[in-house]
Design an enzyme around this catalytic site. Sequence first.
Site, PDB file in Angstrom:
ATOM      1  N   HIS A  97      49.199  36.167  41.422  1.00 22.94           N
ATOM      2  CA  HIS A  97      48.443  37.032  42.400  1.00 22.94           C
ATOM      3  C   HIS A  97      47.493  36.167  43.213  1.00 22.94           C
ATOM      4  CE1 HIS A  97      49.417  40.426  40.078  1.00 22.94           C
ATOM      5  NE2 HIS A  97      49.064  41.049  41.120  1.00 22.94           N
ATOM      6  N   ASP A 159      37.923  43.020  38.702  1.00 21.15           N
ATOM      7  CA  ASP A 159      38.248  44.576  39.239  1.00 21.15           C
ATOM      8  C   ASP A 159      39.740  44.992  38.927  1.00 21.15           C
ATOM      9  OD1 ASP A 159      35.817  44.308  40.545  1.00 21.15           O
ATOM     10  OD2 ASP A 159      36.275  43.981  42.337  1.00 21.15           O
ATOM     11  N   GLU A 272      28.229  46.542  42.137  1.00 18.78           N
ATOM     12  CA  GLU A 272      29.017  46.136  43.064  1.00 18.78           C
ATOM     13  C   GLU A 272      28.725  46.724  44.425  1.00 18.78           C
ATOM     14  OE1 GLU A 272      33.310  45.587  43.155  1.00 18.78           O
ATOM     15  OE2 GLU A 272      33.238  44.363  41.242  1.00 18.78           O
TER      16      GLU A 272
HETATM   17  P1  FAD Z   1      48.211  32.608  39.661  1.00 19.62           P
HETATM   18  O1  FAD Z   1      48.373  33.225  40.868  1.00 19.62           O
HETATM   19  O2  FAD Z   1      49.598  32.704  38.829  1.00 19.62           O
HETATM   20  O3  FAD Z   1      47.809  31.283  39.570  1.00 19.62           O
HETATM   21  C1  FAD Z   1      46.420  30.752  40.095  1.00 19.62           C
HETATM   22  C2  FAD Z   1      46.194  29.356  39.936  1.00 19.62           C
HETATM   23  O4  FAD Z   1      45.981  29.004  38.590  1.00 19.62           O
HETATM   24  C3  FAD Z   1      47.349  28.412  40.276  1.00 19.62           C
HETATM   25  O5  FAD Z   1      46.924  27.135  40.691  1.00 19.62           O
HETATM   26  C4  FAD Z   1      48.199  28.137  38.840  1.00 19.62           C
HETATM   27  O6  FAD Z   1      48.873  27.011  38.925  1.00 19.62           O
HETATM   28  C5  FAD Z   1      46.988  28.162  38.007  1.00 19.62           C
HETATM   29  N1  FAD Z   1      47.366  28.808  36.709  1.00 19.62           N
HETATM   30  C6  FAD Z   1      47.931  29.836  36.286  1.00 19.62           C
HETATM   31  N2  FAD Z   1      47.925  29.907  35.018  1.00 19.62           N
HETATM   32  C7  FAD Z   1      47.304  28.865  34.658  1.00 19.62           C
HETATM   33  C8  FAD Z   1      47.139  28.623  33.166  1.00 19.62           C
HETATM   34  N3  FAD Z   1      47.848  29.014  31.965  1.00 19.62           N
HETATM   35  N4  FAD Z   1      46.534  27.125  32.981  1.00 19.62           N
HETATM   36  C9  FAD Z   1      46.295  26.528  34.036  1.00 19.62           C
HETATM   37  N5  FAD Z   1      46.281  26.871  35.255  1.00 19.62           N
HETATM   38  C10 FAD Z   1      46.817  28.213  35.508  1.00 19.62           C
HETATM   39  N6  FAD Z   1      39.589  37.610  40.983  1.00 19.62           N
HETATM   40  C11 FAD Z   1      38.337  37.814  40.645  1.00 19.62           C
HETATM   41  O7  FAD Z   1      37.600  36.977  40.143  1.00 19.62           O
HETATM   42  N7  FAD Z   1      37.890  39.233  40.515  1.00 19.62           N
HETATM   43  C12 FAD Z   1      38.718  40.265  40.811  1.00 19.62           C
HETATM   44  O8  FAD Z   1      37.928  41.285  40.688  1.00 19.62           O
HETATM   45  C13 FAD Z   1      39.906  40.010  41.380  1.00 19.62           C
HETATM   46  N8  FAD Z   1      40.674  40.936  41.547  1.00 19.62           N
HETATM   47  C14 FAD Z   1      42.003  40.678  42.212  1.00 19.62           C
HETATM   48  C15 FAD Z   1      42.668  41.698  42.589  1.00 19.62           C
HETATM   49  C16 FAD Z   1      43.924  41.599  43.089  1.00 19.62           C
HETATM   50  C17 FAD Z   1      44.745  42.904  43.337  1.00 19.62           C
HETATM   51  C18 FAD Z   1      44.421  40.160  43.350  1.00 19.62           C
HETATM   52  C19 FAD Z   1      45.835  40.131  43.858  1.00 19.62           C
HETATM   53  C20 FAD Z   1      43.629  39.216  43.059  1.00 19.62           C
HETATM   54  C21 FAD Z   1      42.258  39.574  42.409  1.00 19.62           C
HETATM   55  N9  FAD Z   1      41.476  38.407  42.050  1.00 19.62           N
HETATM   56  C22 FAD Z   1      40.305  38.651  41.576  1.00 19.62           C
HETATM   57  C23 FAD Z   1      42.053  36.928  42.316  1.00 19.62           C
HETATM   58  C24 FAD Z   1      42.616  36.410  40.973  1.00 19.62           C
HETATM   59  O9  FAD Z   1      41.506  35.987  40.069  1.00 19.62           O
HETATM   60  C25 FAD Z   1      43.340  35.135  41.324  1.00 19.62           C
HETATM   61  O10 FAD Z   1      44.084  35.450  42.307  1.00 19.62           O
HETATM   62  C26 FAD Z   1      43.816  34.515  40.183  1.00 19.62           C
HETATM   63  O11 FAD Z   1      44.350  33.287  40.353  1.00 19.62           O
HETATM   64  C27 FAD Z   1      45.153  35.561  39.438  1.00 19.62           C
HETATM   65  O12 FAD Z   1      45.413  35.043  38.376  1.00 19.62           O
HETATM   66  P2  FAD Z   1      47.049  34.790  38.185  1.00 19.62           P
HETATM   67  O13 FAD Z   1      47.418  34.996  36.867  1.00 19.62           O
HETATM   68  O14 FAD Z   1      47.708  35.756  39.245  1.00 19.62           O
HETATM   69  O15 FAD Z   1      47.057  33.365  38.676  1.00 19.62           O
END
Ligand code: FAD
Length: 516
Positions: A97, A159, A272
């Site tokens: 994400h 969220d 919020e």
């Molecule tokens: P990824 O996109 O898969 O990875 C993000 C980063 O973390 C990359 O650099 C990756 O290499 C690293 N990473 C992933 N997994 C690991 C691991 N296990 N160990 C070490 N590094 C790792 N954020 C908020 O704080 N609050 C919110 O309410 C919120 N709402 C969101 C709603 C939507 C619809 C979206 C798209 C995003 C939202 N986000 C929010 C942002 C979200 O927290 C970040 O995009 C976060 O990185 C998403 O986690 P992911 O698992 O998709 O990470």
Amino acid sequence: ALALLLLFVKTLIVGLATDTYNCPLSKQDCTALVALELDGYLSFSNTADAARDFGSMRHEYPSAVLYPSSVKDIAAVVRTVYASPSNLTIAAKGSGHSIHGQAQALNGIVIEMSALRGIHVFPGAFGESPYVDAAGGELWIDVLRATLKMGLAPRSMTDYLYLSVGGTLSNAGVSGQAFRYGPQISNVNELEVVTGIGDIVTCSPFQNADLFFAVLGGLGQFGIITRARIILEAAPNKVKWIRALYSDFTVFTRDQEILMSQAQENSFDYIEGSVIVNSKDRHGWKSVPFEGQIINASLIPDTAGPVLYCLELTKNYHDHEVNTDDKKVSSLLEHLGHLPSLIFSTDVPYLDFLDRVHVGEERLRKLGLWDVPHPWMNLFIPKSRITDFDAWVFKKHLRDGINGPLLVYPLDRMKWDSRMSAVTPNEDIFYLVGLLRYASLSSAASVESLLNENKEVTEFCRAKGIGYKQYLPHYSTQEEWSRHFGFHWLKFVDRKLMFDPKAILSPGQRIFIRKK
Ligand code: FAD
């Protein structure tokens, strides 16, 4: 001859199982990777998913994807890459994400963390508080569902819950509960991490503390989170969910700040807010009432400006408490300065409230508006400058809305441990401002213009001396990164040298260059 034949057959079997013959890496890297005895497997062909993310603006294909079945698999691949003289890199991918390819690894290896499962709830006993041990690739929705079965829940959520534990802990994880409990990174007791050298390390504030704090908010730079121990609290089963409309930004932020400073029993459990267009647009005041309710627009004063503000609150309760809690909530609401009669409320199960964004996701998916480019930008703005920010950004620059939610709510810096890698503005209270925009026309020009609009916001902040920080930061030069981290930069670099000296991990963040 028999031994040679057996070796040939074994190589053939391993080759087929791991898809070796498609391996686009150097012969040396392919041989080393294929020789690993993995519980899971490596694929050299199904790489398209690993080149996609929610931002849908960057698509960098890796050479291989690891589907680990054990922490050992991850450590073995990291060790192999560490030993390689090539410039091979590794990105852990949670739920993908990210917005700007942060979980991608061009020509490298992406580790599909969702392949490694595991959620174990400890309900608390013998004076020990409850916690859940969750694998790094587990989604928060699954963690929540598992803990709710025991009447427990994590204290600080995001969220949206279809994000991975490791992904949000690599950033911060903020939402409307963070004013009280801090971000998700402040609600973790212990981590298991595979470092950039391939060591499997358990860390906590009391054991390998430097690695623990480095990894929290560490943008995936110091290690791969394979397990997190997350603090739990008793879960309510219902919430009263309230939205109140304001025309005056000063009154709106005053109410948010008063509520966040009050003791739990005299306040709400979630705070919020958002900026909405003063019109009947989809993102205007029509979006404030809950389903089945309507808004009487004639109650909005003619003197109101181009935008309005929506305060969003919840109060947790248990079914049997409904009467007493209603009285308590009414008396709390009496003190708010929202527009008279423009307040709405509904009662929903706790899980429905926490999973609210997923309802929106399903609706947008049906309209074909989920898999479009998302030029999002999130900023932390210091409290002392939020009114200046409102005057130019909300009321002028973005007065016509952003085609998506525009969040604004306060956070308390005291709930962020300064030893963690995540950085915030240098004030006790700062605001999260989230420009969560959807590029409905997927033409490059429209994405480009939205990205430019974001840039104009940060340029405005710089010109006016507003000490903002990007949340979920995206930069491409070390100069920008060093400015982002400020006086934490040297510590960040030191930690990188200590835990990922060859800069193998999370290349998609574009902070360090892989060393041979
Ligand atoms: P990824 O996109 O898969 O990875 C993000 C980063 O973390 C990359 O650099 C990756 O290499 C690293 N990473 C992933 N997994 C690991 C691991 N296990 N160990 C070490 N590094 C790792 N954020 C908020 O704080 N609050 C919110 O309410 C919120 N709402 C969101 C709603 C939507 C619809 C979206 C798209 C995003 C939202 N986000 C929010 C942002 C979200 O927290 C970040 O995009 C976060 O990185 C998403 O986690 P992911 O698992 O998709 O990470």
